[in-house]
Design a protein around this motif. Structure first.
Motif, mmCIF file in Angstrom:
data_model
loop_
_atom_site.group_PDB
_atom_site.id
_atom_site.type_symbol
_atom_site.label_atom_id
_atom_site.label_comp_id
_atom_site.label_asym_id
_atom_site.label_seq_id
_atom_site.Cartn_x
_atom_site.Cartn_y
_atom_site.Cartn_z
ATOM 1 N N MET A 1 43.892 -35.355 14.373
ATOM 2 C CA MET A 1 44.813 -34.732 15.315
ATOM 3 C C MET A 1 46.241 -35.035 14.899
ATOM 4 O O MET A 1 46.558 -36.177 14.559
ATOM 5 C CB MET A 1 44.570 -35.248 16.728
ATOM 6 N N ILE A 2 47.103 -34.033 14.939
ATOM 7 C CA ILE A 2 48.519 -34.180 14.638
ATOM 8 C C ILE A 2 49.312 -33.707 15.852
ATOM 9 O O ILE A 2 49.189 -32.554 16.272
ATOM 10 C CB ILE A 2 48.949 -33.357 13.404
ATOM 11 N N GLU A 3 50.105 -34.588 16.419
ATOM 12 C CA GLU A 3 50.982 -34.225 17.530
ATOM 13 C C GLU A 3 52.419 -34.230 17.020
ATOM 14 O O GLU A 3 52.956 -35.279 16.648
ATOM 15 C CB GLU A 3 50.836 -35.212 18.687
ATOM 16 N N LEU A 4 53.038 -33.057 16.989
ATOM 17 C CA LEU A 4 54.414 -32.938 16.519
ATOM 18 C C LEU A 4 55.380 -33.346 17.623
ATOM 19 O O LEU A 4 55.249 -32.917 18.771
ATOM 20 C CB LEU A 4 54.700 -31.497 16.078
ATOM 21 N N ARG A 5 56.349 -34.176 17.253
ATOM 22 C CA ARG A 5 57.400 -34.580 18.186
ATOM 23 C C ARG A 5 58.746 -34.191 17.585
ATOM 24 O O ARG A 5 59.360 -34.968 16.837
ATOM 25 C CB ARG A 5 57.322 -36.082 18.460
ATOM 26 N N PRO A 6 59.222 -32.975 17.893
ATOM 27 C CA PRO A 6 60.456 -32.488 17.274
ATOM 28 C C PRO A 6 61.646 -33.390 17.582
ATOM 29 O O PRO A 6 61.723 -34.030 18.641
ATOM 30 C CB PRO A 6 60.644 -31.104 17.903
ATOM 31 N N PHE A 7 62.570 -33.432 16.634
ATOM 32 C CA PHE A 7 63.740 -34.287 16.767
ATOM 33 C C PHE A 7 64.485 -34.013 18.074
ATOM 34 O O PHE A 7 64.933 -34.947 18.743
ATOM 35 C CB PHE A 7 64.669 -34.087 15.568
ATOM 36 N N ASP A 8 64.600 -32.729 18.463
ATOM 37 C CA ASP A 8 65.371 -32.419 19.675
ATOM 38 C C ASP A 8 64.640 -32.784 20.961
ATOM 39 O O ASP A 8 65.196 -32.639 22.054
ATOM 40 C CB ASP A 8 65.804 -30.949 19.692
ATOM 41 N N SER A 9 63.395 -33.280 20.840
ATOM 42 C CA SER A 9 62.672 -33.742 22.026
ATOM 43 C C SER A 9 62.784 -35.252 22.222
ATOM 44 O O SER A 9 62.281 -35.792 23.219
ATOM 45 C CB SER A 9 61.188 -33.361 21.921
ATOM 46 N N LEU A 10 63.430 -35.939 21.285
ATOM 47 C CA LEU A 10 63.512 -37.389 21.357
ATOM 48 C C LEU A 10 64.506 -37.837 22.417
ATOM 49 O O LEU A 10 65.477 -37.142 22.725
ATOM 50 C CB LEU A 10 63.927 -37.967 19.995
ATOM 51 N N GLY A 11 64.266 -39.029 22.978
ATOM 52 C CA GLY A 11 65.255 -39.637 23.853
ATOM 53 C C GLY A 11 66.388 -40.217 23.031
ATOM 54 O O GLY A 11 66.375 -40.177 21.796
ATOM 55 N N GLY A 12 67.375 -40.774 23.730
ATOM 56 C CA GLY A 12 68.461 -41.390 22.984
ATOM 57 C C GLY A 12 69.720 -41.535 23.785
ATOM 58 O O GLY A 12 69.797 -41.167 24.961
ATOM 59 N N ALA A 13 70.725 -42.084 23.114
ATOM 60 C CA ALA A 13 72.032 -42.289 23.724
ATOM 61 C C ALA A 13 73.080 -42.376 22.626
ATOM 62 O O ALA A 13 72.823 -42.929 21.554
ATOM 63 C CB ALA A 13 72.050 -43.570 24.557
ATOM 64 N N ASN A 14 74.249 -41.808 22.898
ATOM 65 C CA ASN A 14 75.367 -41.876 21.960
ATOM 66 C C ASN A 14 76.404 -42.844 22.524
ATOM 67 O O ASN A 14 77.021 -42.579 23.552
ATOM 68 C CB ASN A 14 75.972 -40.489 21.748
ATOM 69 N N ALA A 208 55.555 -37.128 13.558
ATOM 70 C CA ALA A 208 54.185 -36.621 13.602
ATOM 71 C C ALA A 208 53.265 -37.786 13.928
ATOM 72 O O ALA A 208 53.145 -38.726 13.139
ATOM 73 C CB ALA A 208 53.795 -35.976 12.278
ATOM 74 N N ALA A 209 52.648 -37.723 15.119
ATOM 75 C CA ALA A 209 51.700 -38.758 15.551
ATOM 76 C C ALA A 209 50.302 -38.341 15.092
ATOM 77 O O ALA A 209 49.817 -37.260 15.439
ATOM 78 C CB ALA A 209 51.755 -38.930 17.057
ATOM 79 N N ILE A 210 49.668 -39.191 14.299
ATOM 80 C CA ILE A 210 48.434 -38.853 13.584
ATOM 81 C C ILE A 210 47.303 -39.734 14.088
ATOM 82 O O ILE A 210 47.458 -40.955 14.208
ATOM 83 C CB ILE A 210 48.632 -39.064 12.070
ATOM 84 N N SER A 211 46.155 -39.118 14.382
ATOM 85 C CA SER A 211 44.975 -39.886 14.790
ATOM 86 C C SER A 211 43.722 -39.139 14.358
ATOM 87 O O SER A 211 43.758 -37.929 14.079
ATOM 88 C CB SER A 211 44.964 -40.105 16.308
ATOM 89 N N ASP A 212 42.603 -39.877 14.286
ATOM 90 C CA ASP A 212 41.286 -39.304 13.990
ATOM 91 C C ASP A 212 41.307 -38.483 12.691
ATOM 92 O O ASP A 212 40.821 -37.359 12.636
ATOM 93 C CB ASP A 212 40.816 -38.436 15.161
ATOM 94 N N LEU A 213 41.872 -39.093 11.640
ATOM 95 C CA LEU A 213 42.000 -38.408 10.361
ATOM 96 C C LEU A 213 41.618 -39.375 9.241
ATOM 97 O O LEU A 213 42.164 -40.471 9.163
ATOM 98 C CB LEU A 213 43.445 -37.930 10.184
ATOM 99 N N ASP A 214 40.676 -38.974 8.398
ATOM 100 C CA ASP A 214 40.253 -39.848 7.299
ATOM 101 C C ASP A 214 41.325 -39.958 6.224
ATOM 102 O O ASP A 214 41.701 -41.056 5.809
ATOM 103 C CB ASP A 214 38.957 -39.316 6.674
ATOM 104 N N VAL A 215 41.801 -38.798 5.748
ATOM 105 C CA VAL A 215 42.786 -38.770 4.675
ATOM 106 C C VAL A 215 43.962 -37.894 5.107
ATOM 107 O O VAL A 215 43.771 -36.741 5.501
ATOM 108 C CB VAL A 215 42.186 -38.231 3.365
#
Length: 232
Positions: A1-14, A208-215
């Motif tokens: 499984m690959i869960e994409l986490r786009p840069f513009d969805s990240l939290g943060g502070a300037n 990219a959060a990766i799980s349940d993947l052999d290679v």
């Protein structure tokens, strides 16, 4: 499984001197669905203005890995360690029973880093620090281990946890494989460029959060520099 986490969805502070983006809950940013990924607790994408930085502050019971993307960072701690880590190189601080440190951008240019925190598998050890250059030519077209909790990774910086940090530089069209294993958690971020994992495109600074993947198979769409945490 690959869960994409786009840069513009990240939290943060300037903060002016620091523009911080958080892949996981950190400081005033909290997302209950992004607290950790296995024993990976923090992945911060920090942009640090010239002649500024983090003043002395304490840590304990955490493995803290700094991957320098651009510029350089200068470390100093109450153990007597001091060092300058340049782009492409890595430093590791095992906070152990407690350490106080500072991280400054003493350069005339902006410094950009990935700051990665991994929960240790043991506590009670004395704190430690180390840094190492990793020439990009040595990881051209393949993954190279930068920091590792495993004794057989002799060339890597040691960390006190069930995890490994690897990196690769890929030319457009190149593919690199990493045998992660289905029982592991992977988290991949391109420092530059863009890659695909299967049919999912991961742009620079996306997660990219990766799980349940052999290679894990990563193909570069354009020239790319990628960092991966293999976590328990």
């Amino acid at each position: 499984m690959i869960e994409l986490r786009p840069f513009d969805s990240l939290g943060g502070a300037n903060h002016g001197w620091l523009d911080a983006k958080h892949h996981f809950s950190f400081a005033d940013y909290h997302d209950p669905s992004r607290v950790n990924w296995g024993n990976l607790r923090v992945w911060n994408d920090d942009t640090i203005a010239p002649k500024t930085g983090f003043p002395p502050h304490p840590h304990r019971d955490m493995e803290i890995i700094t991957y320098v993307r651009e510029g350089a960072i200068t470390h100093e701690d109450d153990l007597g360690n001091k060092g300058r880590t340049e782009a492409g190189d890595v430093q590791v601080m095992s906070a152990g029973t407690g350490v106080r440190h500072s991280e400054y951008n003493l350069e005339d240019v902006t410094t950009r880093i990935f700051q990665i925190w991994i929960i240790p598998t043991r506590s009670g050890d004395a704190p430690a620090w180390g840094a190492k250059p990793f020439p990009k030519g040595e990881r051209s077209g393949k993954f190279v281990t930068l920091a590792s909790g495993y004794e057989n990774d002799n060339d890597a910086l040691p960390i006190r946890t069930d995890a490994r940090i690897v990196a690769a530089t890929l030319k457009a069209g190149e593919t690199a494989e990493y045998p992660i294993g289905k029982d592991r958690k992977g988290y991949l971020v391109p420092a530059t460029g863009a890659v695909t994992i299967g049919d999912i495109r991961v742009n620079a600074r996306d997660g990219a959060a990766i799980s349940d993947l052999d290679v894990l198979r990563v193909t570069a769409i354009e020239d790319s520099e990628i960092v991966l945490v293999d976590a328990a």
